[in-house]
Design a protein around this motif. Structure first.
Motif, PDB file in Angstrom:
ATOM      1  N   ILE A  67       0.821  -1.214   0.000  1.00  0.00           N
ATOM      2  CA  ILE A  67       0.000   0.000   0.000  1.00  0.00           C
ATOM      3  C   ILE A  67       0.856   1.265   0.000  1.00  0.00           C
ATOM      4  CG2 ILE A  67      -1.920   1.293   1.048  1.00  0.00           C
ATOM      5  CD1 ILE A  67      -2.708  -1.497   0.041  1.00  0.00           C
ATOM      6  N   VAL A  68       1.904   1.344   0.837  1.00  0.00           N
ATOM      7  CA  VAL A  68       2.744   2.548   0.856  1.00  0.00           C
ATOM      8  C   VAL A  68       4.208   2.175   1.057  1.00  0.00           C
ATOM      9  CG1 VAL A  68       2.380   2.968   3.336  1.00  0.00           C
ATOM     10  CG2 VAL A  68       3.025   4.862   1.851  1.00  0.00           C
ATOM     11  N   ASN A  69       5.064   2.838   0.282  1.00  0.00           N
ATOM     12  CA  ASN A  69       6.518   2.756   0.463  1.00  0.00           C
ATOM     13  C   ASN A  69       7.008   4.135   0.875  1.00  0.00           C
ATOM     14  OD1 ASN A  69       6.667   0.073  -0.336  1.00  0.00           O
ATOM     15  ND2 ASN A  69       7.185   0.570  -2.451  1.00  0.00           N
ATOM     16  N   GLU A  70       7.919   4.173   1.827  1.00  0.00           N
ATOM     17  CA  GLU A  70       8.480   5.433   2.295  1.00  0.00           C
ATOM     18  C   GLU A  70       9.925   5.540   1.847  1.00  0.00           C
ATOM     19  OE1 GLU A  70       7.861   6.308   6.447  1.00  0.00           O
ATOM     20  OE2 GLU A  70       6.045   5.079   6.498  1.00  0.00           O
ATOM     21  N   TYR A  71      10.296   6.720   1.350  1.00  0.00           N
ATOM     22  CA  TYR A  71      11.657   6.979   0.894  1.00  0.00           C
ATOM     23  C   TYR A  71      12.178   8.217   1.592  1.00  0.00           C
ATOM     24  CZ  TYR A  71      10.063   3.760  -2.667  1.00  0.00           C
ATOM     25  OH  TYR A  71       9.547   2.668  -3.306  1.00  0.00           O
ATOM     26  N   GLU A  72      13.284   8.058   2.298  1.00  0.00           N
ATOM     27  CA  GLU A  72      13.894   9.175   3.021  1.00  0.00           C
ATOM     28  C   GLU A  72      14.759   9.990   2.074  1.00  0.00           C
ATOM     29  OE1 GLU A  72      13.183  10.156   6.109  1.00  0.00           O
ATOM     30  OE2 GLU A  72      11.737   8.500   6.162  1.00  0.00           O
ATOM     31  N   LEU A 114       9.431  11.054   0.632  1.00  0.00           N
ATOM     32  CA  LEU A 114       8.410  10.709  -0.354  1.00  0.00           C
ATOM     33  C   LEU A 114       7.635   9.506   0.161  1.00  0.00           C
ATOM     34  CD1 LEU A 114       7.116  10.969  -3.191  1.00  0.00           C
ATOM     35  CD2 LEU A 114       8.933   9.442  -4.019  1.00  0.00           C
ATOM     36  N   PHE A 115       6.320   9.627   0.178  1.00  0.00           N
ATOM     37  CA  PHE A 115       5.432   8.543   0.565  1.00  0.00           C
ATOM     38  C   PHE A 115       4.672   8.132  -0.688  1.00  0.00           C
ATOM     39  CE2 PHE A 115       5.534  11.536   4.264  1.00  0.00           C
ATOM     40  CZ  PHE A 115       6.508  10.851   4.964  1.00  0.00           C
ATOM     41  N   HIS A 116       4.945   6.929  -1.168  1.00  0.00           N
ATOM     42  CA  HIS A 116       4.418   6.435  -2.444  1.00  0.00           C
ATOM     43  C   HIS A 116       3.309   5.424  -2.169  1.00  0.00           C
ATOM     44  CE1 HIS A 116       5.523   4.123  -6.408  1.00  0.00           C
ATOM     45  NE2 HIS A 116       4.392   4.798  -6.526  1.00  0.00           N
ATOM     46  N   PHE A 117       2.092   5.804  -2.476  1.00  0.00           N
ATOM     47  CA  PHE A 117       0.912   4.978  -2.212  1.00  0.00           C
ATOM     48  C   PHE A 117       0.415   4.318  -3.492  1.00  0.00           C
ATOM     49  CE2 PHE A 117       0.884   8.143   1.100  1.00  0.00           C
ATOM     50  CZ  PHE A 117       0.382   7.508   2.211  1.00  0.00           C
ATOM     51  N   ASP A 118      -0.120   3.119  -3.356  1.00  0.00           N
ATOM     52  CA  ASP A 118      -0.821   2.442  -4.446  1.00  0.00           C
ATOM     53  C   ASP A 118      -2.179   2.029  -3.903  1.00  0.00           C
ATOM     54  OD1 ASP A 118      -1.907   0.569  -6.268  1.00  0.00           O
ATOM     55  OD2 ASP A 118       0.099   0.079  -6.995  1.00  0.00           O
ATOM     56  N   MET A 119      -3.225   2.673  -4.390  1.00  0.00           N
ATOM     57  CA  MET A 119      -4.572   2.472  -3.860  1.00  0.00           C
ATOM     58  C   MET A 119      -5.359   1.391  -4.600  1.00  0.00           C
ATOM     59  SD  MET A 119      -4.259   4.498  -1.531  1.00  0.00           S
ATOM     60  CE  MET A 119      -3.558   6.018  -0.976  1.00  0.00           C
ATOM     61  N   TYR A 120      -4.700   0.683  -5.503  1.00  0.00           N
ATOM     62  CA  TYR A 120      -5.386  -0.298  -6.339  1.00  0.00           C
ATOM     63  C   TYR A 120      -6.147  -1.337  -5.517  1.00  0.00           C
ATOM     64  CZ  TYR A 120      -6.256  -3.492 -10.178  1.00  0.00           C
ATOM     65  OH  TYR A 120      -6.866  -4.288 -11.104  1.00  0.00           O
ATOM     66  N   ARG A 121      -5.582  -1.771  -4.412  1.00  0.00           N
ATOM     67  CA  ARG A 121      -6.189  -2.832  -3.614  1.00  0.00           C
ATOM     68  C   ARG A 121      -7.146  -2.320  -2.540  1.00  0.00           C
ATOM     69  NH1 ARG A 121      -4.251  -7.427  -5.149  1.00  0.00           N
ATOM     70  NH2 ARG A 121      -2.192  -7.604  -6.059  1.00  0.00           N
ATOM     71  N   LEU A 122      -7.268  -1.008  -2.393  1.00  0.00           N
ATOM     72  CA  LEU A 122      -8.174  -0.472  -1.375  1.00  0.00           C
ATOM     73  C   LEU A 122      -9.597  -0.443  -1.903  1.00  0.00           C
ATOM     74  CD1 LEU A 122      -6.296   2.516   0.299  1.00  0.00           C
ATOM     75  CD2 LEU A 122      -6.375   0.119   0.971  1.00  0.00           C
ATOM     76  N   GLY A 123     -10.541  -0.767  -1.033  1.00  0.00           N
ATOM     77  CA  GLY A 123     -11.942  -0.759  -1.419  1.00  0.00           C
ATOM     78  C   GLY A 123     -12.597   0.602  -1.275  1.00  0.00           C
ATOM     79  N   SER A 124     -12.034   1.454  -0.398  1.00  0.00           N
ATOM     80  CA  SER A 124     -12.618   2.784  -0.167  1.00  0.00           C
ATOM     81  C   SER A 124     -11.605   3.655   0.551  1.00  0.00           C
ATOM     82  CB  SER A 124     -13.883   2.665   0.687  1.00  0.00           C
ATOM     83  OG  SER A 124     -13.536   2.335   2.020  1.00  0.00           O
ATOM     84  N   SER A 125     -11.927   4.937   0.628  1.00  0.00           N
ATOM     85  CA  SER A 125     -11.031   5.847   1.340  1.00  0.00           C
ATOM     86  C   SER A 125     -11.040   5.572   2.839  1.00  0.00           C
ATOM     87  CB  SER A 125     -11.391   7.297   1.045  1.00  0.00           C
ATOM     88  OG  SER A 125     -12.727   7.550   1.368  1.00  0.00           O
ATOM     89  N   ASP A 126     -12.066   4.912   3.355  1.00  0.00           N
ATOM     90  CA  ASP A 126     -12.072   4.539   4.772  1.00  0.00           C
ATOM     91  C   ASP A 126     -10.856   3.678   5.103  1.00  0.00           C
ATOM     92  OD1 ASP A 126     -14.417   5.898   5.245  1.00  0.00           O
ATOM     93  OD2 ASP A 126     -15.690   4.115   5.007  1.00  0.00           O
ATOM     94  N   GLU A 127     -10.502   2.772   4.206  1.00  0.00           N
ATOM     95  CA  GLU A 127      -9.327   1.924   4.417  1.00  0.00           C
ATOM     96  C   GLU A 127      -8.044   2.751   4.415  1.00  0.00           C
ATOM     97  OE1 GLU A 127      -9.209  -1.628   1.952  1.00  0.00           O
ATOM     98  OE2 GLU A 127     -11.397  -1.601   1.871  1.00  0.00           O
TER      99      GLU A 127
END
Length: 142
Positions: A62-67, A72-85
């Protein structure tokens, strides 16, 4: 702003150049179908923000963090069902940490995005299968 990319390397370079215009706290919402170059663009963002780690797609995490100079916080929302998640994984905390949030598949959580979100649409051109049109809108790029 609109850019034409002829390769993955050019897409990365465009991301790197855009990173120089970003500020801590900015949110970038990516749209574009599979294989359009969202992760390549994010690799360039990371380089431009001074992040030295290898950038990979966060599809399963879901998220990778890069210092870097600016995290940089890199999110992939493909697997999320809603913004609640998204809120369940600490979205508000990421927004408050002063980094840049790059959000792939942002349309799945559009109601959770801040008002000043910067939108990055990456699409294949009609001229050539490997070329991409990258359109940046919203936020200060409106």
């Amino acid at each position: 702003m609109q850019f034409l990319s002829h390769s993955a390397q050019e897409t990365e370079s465009i991301g790197e150049a855009l990173a120089k215009e970003l500020r801590p706290g900015d949110v970038l919402a990516f749209t574009g179908s599979l294989g359009m170059g969202k992760t390549a663009f994010t690799r360039g963002l990371a380089r431009g923000l001074g992040c030295r780690s290898r950038v990979t797609s966060p599809t399963f995490t879901i998220v990778n963090e890069y210092e870097g100079k600016t995290p940089l916080f890199h999110f992939d929302m493909y697997r999320l069902g809603s913004s609640d998640e998204l809120f369940d994984i600490g979205w508000d905390d990421y927004l408050a940490r002063g980094g840049v949030c790059a959000v792939e598949w942002s349309e799945r959580v559009s109601d959770a995005l801040p008002e000043d979100t910067i939108y990055v649409d990456i699409a294949r051109t009609d001229e050539h299968e490997d070329w991409r049109t990258i359109t940046v809108t919203g936020g200060r790029f409106a």
